[in-house]
Design a protein around this motif. Structure first.
Motif, PDB file in Angstrom:
ATOM      1  N   THR A 243       5.033   7.563   9.418  1.00 23.95           N
ATOM      2  CA  THR A 243       4.626   9.188   8.470  1.00 23.95           C
ATOM      3  C   THR A 243       3.403   6.965   8.312  1.00 23.95           C
ATOM      4  N   ARG A 244       2.277   7.643   7.974  1.00 27.67           N
ATOM      5  CA  ARG A 244       1.415   6.731   6.796  1.00 27.67           C
ATOM      6  C   ARG A 244       0.872   6.730   6.153  1.00 27.67           C
ATOM      7  N   GLY A 245       0.536   8.093   5.995  1.00 24.94           N
ATOM      8  CA  GLY A 245       0.182   8.450   4.858  1.00 24.94           C
ATOM      9  C   GLY A 245       0.576   9.497   4.441  1.00 24.94           C
ATOM     10  N   GLU A 246      -0.285   9.906   2.569  1.00 25.00           N
ATOM     11  CA  GLU A 246       0.543  11.089   2.234  1.00 25.00           C
ATOM     12  C   GLU A 246       0.209  12.222   2.630  1.00 25.00           C
TER      13      GLU A 246
ATOM     14  N   TYR B  88       5.208  23.235  -3.134  1.00 22.12           N
ATOM     15  CA  TYR B  88       4.314  22.546  -2.135  1.00 22.12           C
ATOM     16  C   TYR B  88       4.841  21.074  -2.153  1.00 22.12           C
ATOM     17  N   VAL B  89       4.580  20.260  -0.971  1.00 19.75           N
ATOM     18  CA  VAL B  89       6.336  19.711  -0.470  1.00 19.75           C
ATOM     19  C   VAL B  89       4.687  18.363  -0.403  1.00 19.75           C
ATOM     20  N   MET B  90       4.948  16.985  -0.588  1.00 21.41           N
ATOM     21  CA  MET B  90       4.384  15.988  -0.224  1.00 21.41           C
ATOM     22  C   MET B  90       5.406  15.323   0.059  1.00 21.41           C
ATOM     23  N   ASP B  91       4.691  14.782   1.835  1.00 20.63           N
ATOM     24  CA  ASP B  91       4.777  13.944   2.679  1.00 20.63           C
ATOM     25  C   ASP B  91       4.726  12.629   2.544  1.00 20.63           C
ATOM     26  N   THR B  92       5.798  11.059   2.250  1.00 21.00           N
ATOM     27  CA  THR B  92       5.311  10.304   1.992  1.00 21.00           C
ATOM     28  C   THR B  92       5.181   8.955   3.175  1.00 21.00           C
ATOM     29  N   PRO B  93       5.175   8.181   3.329  1.00 16.19           N
ATOM     30  CA  PRO B  93       5.863   7.136   3.981  1.00 16.19           C
ATOM     31  C   PRO B  93       6.943   6.241   3.938  1.00 16.19           C
TER      32      PRO B  93
ATOM     33  N   LYS C 222       0.925  -1.089   0.109  1.00 15.76           N
ATOM     34  CA  LYS C 222       0.328   0.017   0.282  1.00 15.76           C
ATOM     35  C   LYS C 222       0.641   1.444   0.078  1.00 15.76           C
ATOM     36  N   ALA C 223       2.269   1.386   1.200  1.00 18.60           N
ATOM     37  CA  ALA C 223       2.855   2.331   0.636  1.00 18.60           C
ATOM     38  C   ALA C 223       3.331   2.661   0.062  1.00 18.60           C
ATOM     39  N   TRP C 224       3.559   1.185  -1.151  1.00 18.02           N
ATOM     40  CA  TRP C 224       4.660   2.140  -2.651  1.00 18.02           C
ATOM     41  C   TRP C 224       3.463   2.032  -3.128  1.00 18.02           C
ATOM     42  N   ARG C 225       2.084   1.602  -3.142  1.00 19.18           N
ATOM     43  CA  ARG C 225       1.262   2.285  -4.418  1.00 19.18           C
ATOM     44  C   ARG C 225       0.732   4.057  -3.723  1.00 19.18           C
ATOM     45  N   THR C 226       1.064   4.189  -2.579  1.00 19.55           N
ATOM     46  CA  THR C 226       0.824   5.407  -2.589  1.00 19.55           C
ATOM     47  C   THR C 226       2.279   5.960  -2.938  1.00 19.55           C
ATOM     48  N   VAL C 227       2.702   5.750  -2.878  1.00 21.20           N
ATOM     49  CA  VAL C 227       4.437   6.929  -2.988  1.00 21.20           C
ATOM     50  C   VAL C 227       4.643   6.518  -4.609  1.00 21.20           C
ATOM     51  N   ARG C 228       3.905   5.528  -5.582  1.00 23.28           N
ATOM     52  CA  ARG C 228       3.974   5.715  -6.555  1.00 23.28           C
ATOM     53  C   ARG C 228       3.133   6.727  -7.705  1.00 23.28           C
ATOM     54  N   ARG C 229       1.778   6.668  -7.259  1.00 21.99           N
ATOM     55  CA  ARG C 229       1.302   8.145  -7.367  1.00 21.99           C
ATOM     56  C   ARG C 229       1.636   9.297  -7.470  1.00 21.99           C
ATOM     57  N   ILE C 230       1.909   9.179  -5.946  1.00 25.21           N
ATOM     58  CA  ILE C 230       2.752  10.496  -5.455  1.00 25.21           C
ATOM     59  C   ILE C 230       4.068  10.614  -6.759  1.00 25.21           C
ATOM     60  N   ILE C 231       4.468  10.546  -7.232  1.00 27.44           N
ATOM     61  CA  ILE C 231       5.213  10.805  -7.792  1.00 27.44           C
ATOM     62  C   ILE C 231       4.324  11.145  -9.716  1.00 27.44           C
TER      63      ILE C 231
END
Ligand SMILES: Nc1nc2c(ncn2[C@@H]2O[C@H](COP(=O)(O)OP(=O)(O)OP(=O)(O)O)[C@@H](O)[C@H]2O)c(=O)[nH]1
Ligand SMILES: [Mg+2]
Length: 260
Positions: A138-141, A151-156, A6-15
């Motif tokens: 950090t669990r989510g974005e 604008y900066v996005m924090d990620t897990p 799930k964390a990788w999915r978040t990171v991929r989407r954010i990138i």
């Protein structure tokens, strides 16, 4: 593991949704905290990437400089100490230079505990993202408006799945907290070995322990902290957790130069 996916999915989407990626590394161990999967994703989505060597307060200046030169052959690279607020101006300058447009949306990514959330707070100039000495905090974005143009996005924190199977490796990477380990002794022993290999004085400097035998160091550490079991034996489990915690918190440190 599901959590990790799930964390990788978040990171991929954010990138994918970002203009620029900041890949954060721990300057104490750039090889083990370099996240090639993050670099591959940035390439795949055509996003520029800036390598940020963080925690340089824990390594000598020349070592940080040599890593900057080494990694700089592949990606633009800078070093900072987010905790000690060193290097902000340079970081702003590089973001402006690399971002294809302003306001820029910047994704801050990397292994757990390398200092992503601390960097976000430092870019904003005040507290915005929760930070913790325990990895996996950090669990989510989270999107933070740091400046009018930024604008900066924090990620897990993310660990490549092929590495997530070895607790010993995860401990060295600072990617798991001591409370997450069933048996902390074997990973603590490998961590002690690695620290001794690169910094034979580490335990002398941190605890005044002069031994160079991992098991003896664990014993001496437990004794010094009063971590005893009934019957007068050292509680090795607690000692191992203590040493892992000190590594995560930066009380223990080592460094090494980049390959020639
Ligand atoms: N010595 C030192 N410690 C730092 C630096 N930056 C961050 N830290 C410490 O490293 C720990 C982790 O920082 P976080 O910002 O929470 O790390 P993170 O990458 O967001 O971690 P996760 O959310 O778990 O992925 C905290 O104890 C910080 O105080 C630095 O430049 N130097
Ligand atoms: Mg965080």
């Amino acid at each position: 593991m599901i959590e990790a996916r799930k964390a990788w999915r978040t990171v991929r989407r954010i990138i994918e949704g970002s203009d620029l990626v900041l890949e954060v590394l721990d300057a104490r161990d750039p090889v083990e905290t370099r996240n090639r999967r993050v670099e591959a994703l940035s390439r795949r989505y055509g996003r520029p990437l800036l390598v940020v060597l963080n925690k340089v307060d824990l390594v000598p200046f020349e070592v940080a400089l040599s890593w900057k030169k080494h990694l700089g052959k592949e990606w633009p690279t800078i070093f900072i100490s987010a905790k000690h607020r060193m290097g902000t101006r340079r970081l702003y300058r590089w973001i402006k230079m690399l971002a294809p447009r302003l306001p820029a949306k910047v994704a801050v990514v990397g292994y757990p505990n390398v200092g992503k959330s601390t960097i976000i707070n430092y870019l904003k100039g005040r507290h915005a993202a929760g930070t913790s000495p325990m990895p996996g905090f950090t669990r989510g974005e989270m999107l933070v408006a740091a400046k009018s143009w930024l604008y900066v996005m924090d990620t897990p924190g993310v660990v490549p799945p092929e590495e997530a199977t070895s607790e010993e490796l995860l401990v060295i990477k600072g990617a798991v907290g001591p409370h997450e380990l069933d048996d902390p002794v074997p990973p603590a022993i490998s961590l002690i070995k690695r620290i001794l290999y690169f910094n034979p004085r580490a335990f002398r400097d941190a605890y005044n322990i002069w031994s160079t035998e991992p098991e003896e160091i664990l014993e001496a550490y437990g004794k010094a902290r009063g971590l005893m079991l009934r019957g007068g034996r050292v509680n090795l489990d607690a000692a191992a957790r203590g040493i892992i915690k000190d590594w995560i918190r930066g009380k223990l440190s080592y460094h090494y130069p980049p390959p020639e």
